[in-house]
Design a protein around this motif. Structure first.
Motif, PDB file in Angstrom:
ATOM      1  N   GLY A  81     -18.960  -5.825  -9.401  1.00 64.26           N
ATOM      2  CA  GLY A  81     -19.222  -5.160  -8.134  1.00 64.26           C
ATOM      3  C   GLY A  81     -18.125  -5.443  -7.138  1.00 64.26           C
ATOM      4  N   HIS A  82     -18.393  -5.155  -5.891  1.00 64.93           N
ATOM      5  CA  HIS A  82     -17.405  -5.324  -4.834  1.00 64.93           C
ATOM      6  C   HIS A  82     -17.276  -6.786  -4.424  1.00 64.93           C
ATOM      7  CE1 HIS A  82     -17.830  -0.929  -4.336  1.00 64.93           C
ATOM      8  NE2 HIS A  82     -16.590  -1.018  -3.912  1.00 64.93           N
ATOM      9  N   ILE A  83     -16.055  -7.168  -4.120  1.00 61.54           N
ATOM     10  CA  ILE A  83     -15.783  -8.502  -3.581  1.00 61.54           C
ATOM     11  C   ILE A  83     -15.975  -8.440  -2.076  1.00 61.54           C
ATOM     12  CG2 ILE A  83     -14.024 -10.290  -3.305  1.00 61.54           C
ATOM     13  CD1 ILE A  83     -12.793  -9.226  -5.942  1.00 61.54           C
ATOM     14  N   GLU A  84     -16.827  -9.301  -1.563  1.00 67.94           N
ATOM     15  CA  GLU A  84     -17.164  -9.267  -0.150  1.00 67.94           C
ATOM     16  C   GLU A  84     -16.051  -9.869   0.704  1.00 67.94           C
ATOM     17  OE1 GLU A  84     -19.701  -7.665   0.756  1.00 67.94           O
ATOM     18  OE2 GLU A  84     -20.762  -7.467  -1.153  1.00 67.94           O
TER      19      GLU A  84
ATOM     20  N   ALA B 278      -7.018  -2.260 -12.434  1.00 66.68           N
ATOM     21  CA  ALA B 278      -6.776  -0.821 -12.349  1.00 66.68           C
ATOM     22  C   ALA B 278      -6.830  -0.409 -10.886  1.00 66.68           C
ATOM     23  CB  ALA B 278      -7.823  -0.050 -13.159  1.00 66.68           C
ATOM     24  N   ASN B 279      -6.115   0.659 -10.562  1.00 68.61           N
ATOM     25  CA  ASN B 279      -6.083   1.179  -9.206  1.00 68.61           C
ATOM     26  C   ASN B 279      -6.600   2.619  -9.218  1.00 68.61           C
ATOM     27  OD1 ASN B 279      -5.486   1.285  -6.424  1.00 68.61           O
ATOM     28  ND2 ASN B 279      -3.515   2.243  -6.829  1.00 68.61           N
ATOM     29  N   LYS B 280      -7.427   2.962  -8.255  1.00 65.91           N
ATOM     30  CA  LYS B 280      -7.973   4.315  -8.179  1.00 65.91           C
ATOM     31  C   LYS B 280      -7.799   4.876  -6.776  1.00 65.91           C
ATOM     32  CE  LYS B 280     -12.161   7.048  -9.014  1.00 65.91           C
ATOM     33  NZ  LYS B 280     -13.562   7.039  -9.467  1.00 65.91           N
ATOM     34  N   HIS B 281      -7.335   6.133  -6.721  1.00 70.95           N
ATOM     35  CA  HIS B 281      -7.199   6.816  -5.432  1.00 70.95           C
ATOM     36  C   HIS B 281      -7.320   8.320  -5.667  1.00 70.95           C
ATOM     37  CE1 HIS B 281      -6.007   7.371  -1.268  1.00 70.95           C
ATOM     38  NE2 HIS B 281      -5.336   8.423  -1.701  1.00 70.95           N
ATOM     39  N   PRO B 282      -8.055   9.035  -4.823  1.00 68.09           N
ATOM     40  CA  PRO B 282      -8.843   8.481  -3.713  1.00 68.09           C
ATOM     41  C   PRO B 282     -10.148   7.878  -4.209  1.00 68.09           C
ATOM     42  CG  PRO B 282      -9.115  10.856  -3.820  1.00 68.09           C
ATOM     43  CD  PRO B 282      -8.099  10.512  -4.861  1.00 68.09           C
TER      44      PRO B 282
ATOM     45  N   LYS C  61      -9.827   5.856   1.061  1.00 67.19           N
ATOM     46  CA  LYS C  61      -9.088   4.643   0.724  1.00 67.19           C
ATOM     47  C   LYS C  61      -8.900   4.538  -0.786  1.00 67.19           C
ATOM     48  CE  LYS C  61      -9.346   3.522   5.073  1.00 67.19           C
ATOM     49  NZ  LYS C  61      -8.190   3.694   5.974  1.00 67.19           N
ATOM     50  N   SER C  62      -8.142   3.543  -1.205  1.00 65.37           N
ATOM     51  CA  SER C  62      -7.948   3.255  -2.615  1.00 65.37           C
ATOM     52  C   SER C  62      -8.844   2.092  -3.029  1.00 65.37           C
ATOM     53  CB  SER C  62      -6.485   2.901  -2.899  1.00 65.37           C
ATOM     54  OG  SER C  62      -5.636   3.966  -2.558  1.00 65.37           O
ATOM     55  N   ASN C  63      -8.963   1.905  -4.348  1.00 60.15           N
ATOM     56  CA  ASN C  63      -9.751   0.783  -4.868  1.00 60.15           C
ATOM     57  C   ASN C  63      -8.952   0.069  -5.949  1.00 60.15           C
ATOM     58  OD1 ASN C  63     -11.875   0.028  -7.331  1.00 60.15           O
ATOM     59  ND2 ASN C  63     -12.547  -0.616  -5.298  1.00 60.15           N
TER      60      ASN C  63
ATOM     61  N   HIS D 141      -7.404  -0.614   0.895  1.00 58.50           N
ATOM     62  CA  HIS D 141      -8.082  -0.739  -0.387  1.00 58.50           C
ATOM     63  C   HIS D 141      -9.413  -1.471  -0.245  1.00 58.50           C
ATOM     64  CE1 HIS D 141      -3.986   0.037  -1.773  1.00 58.50           C
ATOM     65  NE2 HIS D 141      -4.446   0.225  -2.990  1.00 58.50           N
ATOM     66  N   SER D 142     -10.337  -1.104  -1.096  1.00 62.25           N
ATOM     67  CA  SER D 142     -11.489  -1.959  -1.350  1.00 62.25           C
ATOM     68  C   SER D 142     -11.237  -2.669  -2.679  1.00 62.25           C
ATOM     69  CB  SER D 142     -12.788  -1.151  -1.407  1.00 62.25           C
ATOM     70  OG  SER D 142     -12.725  -0.188  -2.445  1.00 62.25           O
TER      71      SER D 142
END
Length: 248
Positions: free
Chosen positions: A126-129, A159-163, A168-170, A93-94
């Protein structure tokens, strides 16, 4: 043989800092290491190569190694000496986070990215580094995208997202923050086109904003969630970097 150390799963980890200088020497030493590990009933061999040694990746793959995970500066390969040998852990996951920031005028803080495909606005985030906590990451993202200083209060949803990306998942965490300042001054002008305060109900009713974003604001603006807590015993190498518990 190559220098190595044991891992916790009856495998060995090859010492990256002591690899032979030439491809010929590396291949000979790796073949000896594989034979020795098999004779000792080891299950797995780990090999991490810096980008400067990428020329020896084909040697490893010809001997049965496969890719496990990759960073910008290095790649890790594994060789299973036993079929199905456990090899933790390949990232699945990201992690991203969105900020629900509401001021005393019942206005929600929203942004519009320059690469946005629609006409609406979304929550900052945004994304967690790597090596970054959720609460510090979302405070950073809010400041970078809007110039607003805000304090993490609660984790109110996810929330979860795939693909997602690269197969990968997010996981997307929604955090509620309290604004400390109110003056908008976008820091990341390369990414953010606009940032503004919008009346909460106006945002929810505006169909140019995505349904998911409007539903988040509607459902979570007054929701109770998980708060960051400090635990006295949570110390040392086995301690958790970040702990979020319900306050109910």
């Amino acid at each position: 043989m190559l220098s190595f150390q044991a891992d916790a799963f009856n495998g060995i980890i090859i010492d990256t800092d002591k690899l032979p200088a030439t491809q010929t020497l590396f291949q000979a030493a790796l073949e000896l290491t594989i034979a020795y590990a098999a004779s000792q009933n080891k299950r797995l061999i780990w090999l991490t190569l810096p980008i400067e040694r990428s020329n020896i990746v084909p040697i490893a793959t010809e001997l049965g190694f496969v890719f496990h995970n990759c960073l910008e500066t290095e790649i890790t390969l594994i060789l299973r000496l036993v079929e199905g040998a456990y090899a933790p852990f390949v990232p699945t996951h990201s992690i991203g986070a969105g900020a629900l920031v509401i001021n005393k005028h019942n206005q929600v803080l929203v942004i519009r990215e320059k690469i946005a495909t629609g006409t609406g606005y979304k929550l900052p985030g945004g994304h967690i580094e790597l090596d970054e906590d959720i609460h510090t990451a979302i405070e950073r993202e809010v400041f970078e995208e809007t110039g607003i200083t805000a304090k993490f209060q609660q984790l109110v949803g996810f929330a979860n997202k795939h693909p997602y990306r690269f197969g990968k998942s997010n996981i997307y965490f929604i955090c509620r923050l309290e604004p400390i300042t109110t003056q908008i001054e976008i820091q990341d002008t390369d990414e953010i086109e606009d940032a503004c305060w919008v009346d909460l109900n106006t945002y929810i009713q505006d169909e140019t904003n995505s349904y998911f974003n409007r539903e988040m604001v509607k459902s979570l603006s007054e929701a109770s969630g998980l708060k960051a807590v400090e635990l006295d015993f949570n110390q040392g190498v086995n301690g958790k970097r970040e702990v979020l518990f319900s306050d109910s």
